[in-house]
Design a protein around this motif. Structure first.
Motif, PDB file in Angstrom:
ATOM      1  N   GLN A   1      -2.631  -0.399  -2.473  1.00  0.00           N
ATOM      2  CA  GLN A   1      -1.831   0.606  -3.171  1.00  0.00           C
ATOM      3  C   GLN A   1      -0.962   1.384  -2.192  1.00  0.00           C
ATOM      4  O   GLN A   1       0.202   1.708  -2.485  1.00  0.00           O
ATOM      5  CB  GLN A   1      -2.754   1.560  -3.945  1.00  0.00           C
ATOM      6  N   ARG A   2      -1.529   1.696  -1.027  1.00  0.00           N
ATOM      7  CA  ARG A   2      -0.737   2.424  -0.032  1.00  0.00           C
ATOM      8  C   ARG A   2       0.421   1.564   0.473  1.00  0.00           C
ATOM      9  O   ARG A   2       1.556   2.044   0.672  1.00  0.00           O
ATOM     10  CB  ARG A   2      -1.624   2.858   1.133  1.00  0.00           C
TER      11      ARG A   2
ATOM     12  N   GLU B   1       1.809  -0.878  -1.212  1.00  0.00           N
ATOM     13  CA  GLU B   1       2.781  -0.975  -2.312  1.00  0.00           C
ATOM     14  C   GLU B   1       3.624   0.288  -2.402  1.00  0.00           C
ATOM     15  O   GLU B   1       4.848   0.228  -2.607  1.00  0.00           O
ATOM     16  CB  GLU B   1       2.015  -1.208  -3.626  1.00  0.00           C
ATOM     17  N   GLN B   2       3.000   1.426  -2.221  1.00  0.00           N
ATOM     18  CA  GLN B   2       3.720   2.698  -2.278  1.00  0.00           C
ATOM     19  C   GLN B   2       4.755   2.792  -1.156  1.00  0.00           C
ATOM     20  O   GLN B   2       5.893   3.239  -1.360  1.00  0.00           O
ATOM     21  CB  GLN B   2       2.712   3.860  -2.169  1.00  0.00           C
TER      22      GLN B   2
ATOM     23  N   GLU C   1       8.800   2.985  -1.572  1.00  0.00           N
ATOM     24  CA  GLU C   1       9.552   4.081  -0.970  1.00  0.00           C
ATOM     25  C   GLU C   1      10.683   3.539  -0.096  1.00  0.00           C
ATOM     26  O   GLU C   1      11.796   4.078  -0.079  1.00  0.00           O
ATOM     27  CB  GLU C   1       8.614   4.963  -0.144  1.00  0.00           C
TER      28      GLU C   1
END
Length: 507
Positions: free
Chosen positions: A495-496, A498-499, A503
């Motif tokens: 998730q990090r 992907e984030q 961004e």
């Protein structure tokens, strides 16, 4: 002639002549003879007098009806009858004496027959008195004899009873001796008689077997003190007998001929002959089996308690570190061990991971926690347990490997020890291995190690297998929990990432 009597003679005169009474009264008075004529009657009235009045003598004077006279004599035989006749008739005299008359006298003129009559009366009265005295003496003698006979009968009865009691006592003694002999010879307990100077007097076959002797000659050559584990125990045991007169179930330790020690209970009393103390008698009961049974019972209770406590902790903890420490603590409560290993089996990767290794360094007095490592699934003890799903009890690892043509398998790193071998331990140790199974699938192996060979029994393997079953569910839950945490951590990382990508794209 004087007649000494204590009371007057009571005379019955049977006659038909009235003047006869006067003749007799005059004669007796002249002779100063105490008398009384209690009755004068003809023959046919005499029976009334004889039936109603006691007379001392009866005088029958000159009768013609002699048949009636003789019948009266026979009817009243206890009286002295004096028959007086006017003529000398021999037949009358013979018949008179036959019927029991005291005398038969012929009456002569001038009353010259009266002195003869008096002599005959005196003689008859004397015989009567003598008979009375004789009868009294006889009666007294009979009474004395009867009393003495009664005493003798009682004495004889007492002697007979005493003889019967003695005979019964002898029979009882024989029976008691026979019962004692049978008890002595057939008792399963060791029956003994020992002397005050610590020597054997007698013992049964069970005593010989208990102490490991073949025959009496062998045991008689040994002192009883040699059979005590601690000879001072006998001194205390004898003091107690002296103080209270016996001992019952007194605990002692004995030594067999081959020096085997066993526990026993002794019951004994003093052995006396004629009031003199000769020694001690009693029996010895081997309670080694009872003690072992009680120890086994306590051991089983302890095992169950430890396993129950472990099961509770397995159900309440998900942290592997806590689970491993709990397993080590509970296993150490039940086993003498120098090492504990818990291996995790990766079925998909076909590898074994040493999840937890504990070694007790006795020399250094420290506990070493060896880092976990992986090994490929190669021929080894752990792979054998995994494949067979059966535990192993190996008394001597080196001998076992030699017998099965196996060599120690080194790990991937040259400094690492293979599964089944802990670094720092010599290779001739004893070990137990039990599979950890969940739903018929092996997920690992639990192993305990002792540096001394031949220390574990089949029962020990059974206990370790029970422990492995208890920890299986707890480990499975903990492994799943750890895998879940790893997945969550991985998802968080994704998730990090992907984030971060999103961004960057937005820029």
């Amino acid at each position: 002639m004087d007649l000494e009597i204590s009371s007057p003679l009571n005379i019955l005169l049977i006659t038909d002549k009235q003047n006869d009474q006067e003749v007799y009264q005059s004669f007796f008075q002249d002779r100063k003879i105490p008398f009384s004529i209690g009755g004068v009657s003809p023959i046919h009235g005499a029976i009334v007098f004889l039936s109603s009045t006691p007379f001392d003598i009866v005088i029958v004077d000159s009768y013609t009806d002699w048949i009636t006279v003789f019948e009266l004599i026979q009817d009243f035989p206890g009286l002295p009858w004096f028959i007086l006749t006017d003529k000398g008739n021999e037949e009358i005299a013979v018949q008179a004496f036959k019927t029991g008359a005291a005398d038969c006298i012929i009456k002569v003129p001038e009353n010259e027959y009266l002195p003869l009559l008096l002599d005959s009366i005196v003689h008859a009265i004397q015989q009567r008195d003598e008979k009375i005295l004789t009868d009294q003496y006889h009666q007294q003698l009979e009474d004395i004899v009867a009393d003495r006979t009664q005493v003798l009968m009682k004495s004889n009865q007492l002697l007979s009873d005493e003889a019967s009691q003695r005979a019964q006592a002898i029979d009882d003694l024989k029976e008691s001796r026979e019962i004692y002999r049978r008890f002595f010879q057939t008792s399963r307990d060791a029956v003994f008689i020992s002397s005050v100077d610590d020597r054997w007097i007698d013992m049964n076959q069970s005593a010989l077997q208990l102490f490991g002797y073949q025959d009496r000659e062998q045991i008689w050559n040994d002192s009883i003190l040699d059979l005590y584990w601690d000879p001072e125990d006998r001194e205390e045991y004898l003091k107690k007998i002296t103080k209270q007169g016996f001992v019952k179930d007194y605990p002692l330790k004995f030594r067999k001929k081959d020096d085997t020690i066993f526990d026993a209970l002794v019951s004994a009393t003093p052995y006396e002959i004629g009031g003199k103390l000769i020694g001690y008698q009693g029996f010895i009961r081997d309670i080694s089996d009872d003690i072992r049974a009680e120890e086994d019972k306590q051991s089983i209770l302890k095992q169950q308690t430890v396993i129950d406590d472990l099961a509770i902790e397995m159900g309440t903890s998900l942290a592997l570190k806590d689970i491993y420490q709990s397993i080590r603590t509970h296993v150490q409560d039940l086993f003498s061990m120098d090492g504990l290993c818990l291996y995790k089996y990766d079925r998909e990767g076909q590898s074994i991971q040493a999840e937890f290794i504990w070694m007790n360094d006795k020399k250094a007095g420290i506990v070493d926690f060896t880092p976990a490592r992986f090994d490929n699934l190669k021929p080894s003890l752990t792979t054998q347990v995994i494949q067979d799903k059966t535990g192993l009890n190996i008394a001597n690892l080196q001998a076992y490997l030699q017998e099965n043509n196996q060599e120690s398998i080194k790990g991937n790193h040259p400094n690492e020890s293979p599964p089944g071998k802990i670094q720092g331990l010599h290779f001739s140790y004893a070990t137990l291995l039990a599979p950890i199974v969940v739903k018929e699938e092996v997920i690992g192996v639990l192993q305990v190690i002792n540096q001394q060979p031949d220390v574990y029994s089949p029962d020990d393997l059974h206990i370790l297998s029970r422990i492995a079953k208890v920890v299986a569910i707890g480990l499975q839950k903990a492994y799943l929990y750890q895998e879940s945490l790893a997945h969550v951590k991985k998802l968080s990382s994704l998730q990090r990432i992907e984030q971060a990508i999103l961004e960057n794209l937005s820029l």
